[in-house]
Design a protein around this motif. Sequence first.
Motif, PDB file in Angstrom:
ATOM      1  N   PRO A  88       3.033   7.280 -12.938  1.00  0.00           N
ATOM      2  CA  PRO A  88       3.869   6.110 -12.630  1.00  0.00           C
ATOM      3  C   PRO A  88       3.135   5.032 -11.846  1.00  0.00           C
ATOM      4  N   SER A  94       6.493  -0.313 -16.671  1.00  0.00           N
ATOM      5  CA  SER A  94       7.449   0.641 -16.099  1.00  0.00           C
ATOM      6  C   SER A  94       8.853   0.049 -16.064  1.00  0.00           C
ATOM      7  N   ILE A 121       8.124   4.446  -8.774  1.00  0.00           N
ATOM      8  CA  ILE A 121       6.795   3.860  -8.937  1.00  0.00           C
ATOM      9  C   ILE A 121       5.916   4.126  -7.713  1.00  0.00           C
TER      10      ILE A 121
END
Length: 321
Positions: A137, A145, A194
């Motif tokens: 991520p 993302s 993230i």
Amino acid sequence: MSTFASTAPATKTSGSSAAPARAGSGTRRRGLLRWLFVAPALAYMALFFGYPLVRNIVMSFQHYTPKTYFTGEAPFNGLDNWRAVFTNELFAGSLWHTALFTAGSLIGQFTIGLALAVFFSRRFRLSGFVRAILLLPWLVPMVVSAVVWRRILDQDHGMLNSALHAVGLTEGGVPWLSSPGVALLSAVMVNIWIGIPFNMVILYGGLQEIPRELYEASSLDGASPWRAFRSITLPLLRPVVTVVLVLGFMSTVKILDLILALTSGGPADSTQTLGTVTYQLSFLQLDFGQGAVVGNVLILISAVFAVLYLRANRADFGKGQ
């Protein structure tokens, strides 16, 4: 005999006065060399950080429009830009949204990142492979993302709502990105996802520097794992925690691309942050003066947070010494 005795002190005085002169010259030379080594970094900072900062401050006091790029005219308008921004309801709302978004993201990223770092500090088979997978991520561009999560959180066809409906947790689709009361929470959750790898990697590296003998001694003294964590891990990890929180704050408080790709500031301006307001004023309304004002507010908030947190951490470190 008398001649030699009279000239000897003069010779000694001459030598003693030359020694400080040579020492002073050597000190100046070393100081000059230090500045020569630092000069490229100072020039880089002044050119790529100092000049844009000063230019942005000056622009916030000017009537700066697209016409300025052709005519070069940007008349000063005093505090008009500042008054217009501070009386704008969108700015007040974005300030509150930024605070909620930043606080929620930092708490979630740090808590989960620290838990994973502690978990992986106990070596087990395939731990390195799992850590590498969890880094994905962080390696994927934020816009990518955000686009993927926008599909996942779609109310009608999103994977998350389909999974929740399949297990019987929801009857209809949850409006993750289309409800003013839920959209900001959804953005926080995506940003936590993230940022977890960054927190995990830095905190994991800090945990590796703590001597294992301290934990062995605490276990012999009968300390519980939680007591060892509070008494050993957290105090020794404090410098690393400072770095993680400061860098995390500065990257989160000015976030733009994630919000734009995820919600574009909507619905009903419920996810407008200082970063998105700066973008909207500067590149949609083309009022670069007001956009510079919001940018200066962001810079000031980041600088104040960094200074206060680092000073508090330094004071705590001094007490510990």
